[in-house]
Design a protein around this motif. Structure first.
Motif, PDB file in Angstrom:
ATOM      1  N   TYR A   1       0.857  -1.199   0.000  1.00 30.21           N
ATOM      2  CA  TYR A   1       0.000   0.000   0.000  1.00 30.21           C
ATOM      3  C   TYR A   1       0.885   1.239   0.000  1.00 30.21           C
ATOM      4  O   TYR A   1       1.817   1.366   0.812  1.00 30.21           O
ATOM      5  N   ARG A   2       0.633   2.156  -0.833  1.00 26.58           N
ATOM      6  CA  ARG A   2       1.401   3.403  -0.924  1.00 26.58           C
ATOM      7  C   ARG A   2       0.475   4.607  -0.726  1.00 26.58           C
ATOM      8  O   ARG A   2      -0.682   4.574  -1.144  1.00 26.58           O
ATOM      9  N   PHE A   3       1.036   5.657  -0.039  1.00 27.82           N
ATOM     10  CA  PHE A   3       0.273   6.898   0.181  1.00 27.82           C
ATOM     11  C   PHE A   3       0.547   7.861  -0.958  1.00 27.82           C
ATOM     12  O   PHE A   3       1.679   7.976  -1.439  1.00 27.82           O
ATOM     13  N   THR A   4      -0.464   8.528  -1.301  1.00 23.79           N
ATOM     14  CA  THR A   4      -0.285   9.564  -2.311  1.00 23.79           C
ATOM     15  C   THR A   4       0.442  10.757  -1.698  1.00 23.79           C
ATOM     16  O   THR A   4       0.608  10.845  -0.480  1.00 23.79           O
ATOM     17  N   ALA A   5       0.872  11.646  -2.596  1.00 22.98           N
ATOM     18  CA  ALA A   5       1.587  12.847  -2.105  1.00 22.98           C
ATOM     19  C   ALA A   5       0.699  13.669  -1.184  1.00 22.98           C
ATOM     20  O   ALA A   5       1.148  14.202  -0.165  1.00 22.98           O
ATOM     21  N   GLY A   6      -0.575  13.807  -1.465  1.00 26.35           N
ATOM     22  CA  GLY A   6      -1.501  14.586  -0.614  1.00 26.35           C
ATOM     23  C   GLY A   6      -1.683  13.948   0.740  1.00 26.35           C
ATOM     24  O   GLY A   6      -1.760  14.626   1.770  1.00 26.35           O
ATOM     25  N   GLN A   7      -1.744  12.570   0.751  1.00 24.95           N
ATOM     26  CA  GLN A   7      -1.903  11.873   2.027  1.00 24.95           C
ATOM     27  C   GLN A   7      -0.662  12.043   2.901  1.00 24.95           C
ATOM     28  O   GLN A   7      -0.764  12.198   4.123  1.00 24.95           O
ATOM     29  N   ARG A   8       0.497  11.979   2.272  1.00 24.15           N
ATOM     30  CA  ARG A   8       1.723  12.167   3.054  1.00 24.15           C
ATOM     31  C   ARG A   8       1.789  13.571   3.686  1.00 24.15           C
ATOM     32  O   ARG A   8       2.189  13.735   4.823  1.00 24.15           O
ATOM     33  N   LYS A   9       1.402  14.557   2.955  1.00 25.72           N
ATOM     34  CA  LYS A   9       1.386  15.938   3.512  1.00 25.72           C
ATOM     35  C   LYS A   9       0.406  16.040   4.677  1.00 25.72           C
ATOM     36  O   LYS A   9       0.664  16.691   5.689  1.00 25.72           O
ATOM     37  N   GLY A  10      -0.740  15.393   4.512  1.00 18.46           N
ATOM     38  CA  GLY A  10      -1.723  15.419   5.595  1.00 18.46           C
ATOM     39  C   GLY A  10      -1.207  14.789   6.866  1.00 18.46           C
ATOM     40  O   GLY A  10      -1.441  15.282   7.978  1.00 18.46           O
ATOM     41  N   LEU A  11      -0.507  13.614   6.708  1.00 18.94           N
ATOM     42  CA  LEU A  11       0.063  12.965   7.890  1.00 18.94           C
ATOM     43  C   LEU A  11       1.110  13.846   8.580  1.00 18.94           C
ATOM     44  O   LEU A  11       1.197  13.895   9.820  1.00 18.94           O
ATOM     45  N   MET A  12       1.911  14.550   7.802  1.00 22.43           N
ATOM     46  CA  MET A  12       2.945  15.420   8.376  1.00 22.43           C
ATOM     47  C   MET A  12       2.306  16.578   9.151  1.00 22.43           C
ATOM     48  O   MET A  12       2.746  16.946  10.242  1.00 22.43           O
ATOM     49  N   VAL A  13       1.266  17.146   8.594  1.00 25.60           N
ATOM     50  CA  VAL A  13       0.562  18.247   9.293  1.00 25.60           C
ATOM     51  C   VAL A  13      -0.044  17.764  10.591  1.00 25.60           C
ATOM     52  O   VAL A  13       0.012  18.422  11.639  1.00 25.60           O
ATOM     53  N   LEU A  14      -0.648  16.526  10.537  1.00 24.70           N
ATOM     54  CA  LEU A  14      -1.256  15.966  11.741  1.00 24.70           C
ATOM     55  C   LEU A  14      -0.222  15.728  12.826  1.00 24.70           C
ATOM     56  O   LEU A  14      -0.440  16.035  14.015  1.00 24.70           O
ATOM     57  N   CYS A  15       0.915  15.186  12.445  1.00 27.47           N
ATOM     58  CA  CYS A  15       1.995  14.973  13.424  1.00 27.47           C
ATOM     59  C   CYS A  15       2.469  16.293  14.020  1.00 27.47           C
ATOM     60  O   CYS A  15       2.755  16.410  15.223  1.00 27.47           O
ATOM     61  N   GLY A  16       2.566  17.317  13.169  1.00 21.45           N
ATOM     62  CA  GLY A  16       2.992  18.634  13.672  1.00 21.45           C
ATOM     63  C   GLY A  16       2.008  19.195  14.675  1.00 21.45           C
ATOM     64  O   GLY A  16       2.395  19.785  15.696  1.00 21.45           O
ATOM     65  N   LEU A  17       0.718  19.023  14.420  1.00 19.06           N
ATOM     66  CA  LEU A  17      -0.299  19.500  15.353  1.00 19.06           C
ATOM     67  C   LEU A  17      -0.213  18.780  16.694  1.00 19.06           C
ATOM     68  O   LEU A  17      -0.373  19.376  17.759  1.00 19.06           O
ATOM     69  N   VAL A  18      -0.003  17.460  16.634  1.00 16.72           N
ATOM     70  CA  VAL A  18       0.122  16.688  17.881  1.00 16.72           C
ATOM     71  C   VAL A  18       1.285  17.201  18.726  1.00 16.72           C
ATOM     72  O   VAL A  18       1.199  17.375  19.940  1.00 16.72           O
ATOM     73  N   VAL A  19       2.426  17.442  18.054  1.00 14.68           N
ATOM     74  CA  VAL A  19       3.606  17.949  18.770  1.00 14.68           C
ATOM     75  C   VAL A  19       3.329  19.320  19.383  1.00 14.68           C
ATOM     76  O   VAL A  19       3.693  19.599  20.532  1.00 14.68           O
ATOM     77  N   CYS A  20       2.657  20.214  18.637  1.00 12.31           N
ATOM     78  CA  CYS A  20       2.351  21.567  19.142  1.00 12.31           C
ATOM     79  C   CYS A  20       1.449  21.513  20.365  1.00 12.31           C
ATOM     80  O   CYS A  20       1.620  22.258  21.338  1.00 12.31           O
ATOM     81  N   VAL A  21       0.430  20.609  20.305  1.00  8.45           N
ATOM     82  CA  VAL A  21      -0.483  20.471  21.444  1.00  8.45           C
ATOM     83  C   VAL A  21       0.256  19.998  22.684  1.00  8.45           C
ATOM     84  O   VAL A  21       0.043  20.494  23.793  1.00  8.45           O
ATOM     85  N   GLN A  22       1.148  19.027  22.510  1.00  5.90           N
ATOM     86  CA  GLN A  22       1.896  18.506  23.643  1.00  5.90           C
ATOM     87  C   GLN A  22       2.800  19.578  24.271  1.00  5.90           C
ATOM     88  O   GLN A  22       2.880  19.719  25.492  1.00  5.90           O
ATOM     89  N   VAL A  23       3.503  20.327  23.406  1.00  7.64           N
ATOM     90  CA  VAL A  23       4.387  21.394  23.904  1.00  7.64           C
ATOM     91  C   VAL A  23       3.582  22.487  24.608  1.00  7.64           C
ATOM     92  O   VAL A  23       3.957  22.979  25.679  1.00  7.64           O
ATOM     93  N   GLY A  24       2.437  22.882  24.004  1.00  7.70           N
ATOM     94  CA  GLY A  24       1.604  23.913  24.625  1.00  7.70           C
ATOM     95  C   GLY A  24       1.079  23.490  25.980  1.00  7.70           C
ATOM     96  O   GLY A  24       1.060  24.265  26.940  1.00  7.70           O
ATOM     97  N   TRP A  25       0.635  22.220  26.081  1.00  7.29           N
ATOM     98  CA  TRP A  25       0.125  21.719  27.358  1.00  7.29           C
ATOM     99  C   TRP A  25       1.218  21.706  28.422  1.00  7.29           C
ATOM    100  O   TRP A  25       0.970  22.002  29.599  1.00  7.29           O
ATOM    101  N   PHE A  26       2.440  21.431  28.005  1.00  7.45           N
ATOM    102  CA  PHE A  26       3.556  21.417  28.943  1.00  7.45           C
ATOM    103  C   PHE A  26       3.782  22.795  29.566  1.00  7.45           C
ATOM    104  O   PHE A  26       3.915  22.931  30.778  1.00  7.45           O
ATOM    105  N   PHE A  27       3.796  23.833  28.708  1.00  8.05           N
ATOM    106  CA  PHE A  27       4.053  25.187  29.214  1.00  8.05           C
ATOM    107  C   PHE A  27       2.884  25.718  30.026  1.00  8.05           C
ATOM    108  O   PHE A  27       3.069  26.444  31.008  1.00  8.05           O
ATOM    109  N   ILE A  28       1.644  25.406  29.651  1.00  8.15           N
ATOM    110  CA  ILE A  28       0.472  25.870  30.399  1.00  8.15           C
ATOM    111  C   ILE A  28       0.459  25.281  31.793  1.00  8.15           C
ATOM    112  O   ILE A  28       0.180  25.965  32.793  1.00  8.15           O
TER     113      ILE A  28
END
Length: 304
Positions: free
Chosen positions: A7-34
């Protein structure tokens, strides 16, 4: 069924996964500082409570450091503490406001004990500032007379030519109103800096006061203040008053004379224009009732 299919991901799917991972990281960092900020605020709140509990000691330390850090304390009358001076001495805003409210009632602080009662300052702060309190002489000598022991000759007493008599009234020294300084005037109950300056300006305009009855010329002064001035001061002899010539003075000069106004000045000019000259105070007395009421005082400032 081909199990070896990849199974292979299309270019659009790969970009979506990267954005999702970035959001998860941002949420974790924000929760840490709060969460860290909440802990910090909680700790700060506890510190503030501790500081407030030690406010009495802080007041004393502020007063001590004020002299060390460049604010030198000089003798002063605590009745006239300004906001800045109160803060520099280590007083709180509430304590300064209490003193101002007390003074607005026309009352005076006459001792260190009074100052503590009115303001509620701590004993430690009072111990620092009270040695610099300077009260006027009338606070120390509240009576018009001081009592001293004297010996008076007793006629007809052969065994004791002199007998002891106690509590002889000795009058307190009375100052000359024409040489008095601002601080001398402020020492009178009811005379503050503003009233003292007004008295000095009037004295400058007149050259000198010729009678203590001239204190009645200030309607804004309280009866207590006027009485205090008359007891504490006298109008000395040999006064160099500023005389005004009623025959040569201009309208403006006549109007500026404290016992005249513009209407009286116009009447004087009209009178001297009709008659050529005013020869005596009796002629002036016909112009306005003020000349009759204060004739003895006004006449000393006029010339013809």
């Amino acid at each position: 069924m081909d199990t070896g299919q990849v199974y292979r991901f299309t270019a659009g799917q790969r970009k979506g996964l990267m954005v999702l991972c970035g959001l998860v990281v941002c949420v974790q960092v924000g929760w840490f500082f709060i969460s860290r900020q909440d802990v910090s605020d909680s700790e700060k709140s506890e510190e503030e409570k501790q500081w407030l509990a030690l406010q009495t000691k802080i007041d004393a330390l502020k007063a001590k450091h004020a002299t060390k850090d460049g604010y030198k304390i000089y003798p002063f009358n605590p009745n006239y503490i300004t906001d800045y001076k109160g803060y520099a001495l280590g007083m709180t805003v509430e304590q300064i406001d209490k003193l101002k409210a007390f003074r607005k009632e026309g009352k005076w602080v006459n001792s260190a004990a009074d100052f503590k009662t009115v303001t509620g300052v701590s004993d430690s702060l009072l111990a620092v500032v009270s040695p610099y309190f300077k009260f006027p002489d009338w606070v120390k000598n509240k009576k018009q007379f001081t009592e001293k022991t004297a010996y008076v000759y007793t006629a007809g007493n052969k065994n004791a030519a002199f007998s002891k008599k106690e509590n002889i009234a000795v009058p307190v020294k009375v100052l000359d109103i024409n040489t008095a300084l601002e601080e001398d005037l402020i020492a009178v109950r009811g005379i503050g800096p503003a009233y003292a300056k007004k008295l000095l300006r009037r004295r400058s305009d007149l050259g000198a006061f010729v009678s203590m009855d001239q204190m009645d010329d200030f309607p804004e002064f309280s009866p207590e203040a006027i009485t205090g001035l008359k007891k504490a001061f006298k109008a000395g002899d040999g006064l160099a008053v500023n005389k005004i010539n009623v025959n040569s003075a201009s309208l403006q000069q006549l109007s500026r004379f404290p016992y005249f106004n513009r209407d009286i000045a116009k009447s004087i000019i009209t009178q001297r224009s009709m008659k050529g000259k005013i020869y005596s105070f009796d002629e002036l007395s016909k112009i306005n009732d003020i000349f009759i009421l204060k004739s003895k005082i006004i006449a000393l400032y006029l010339e013809y």
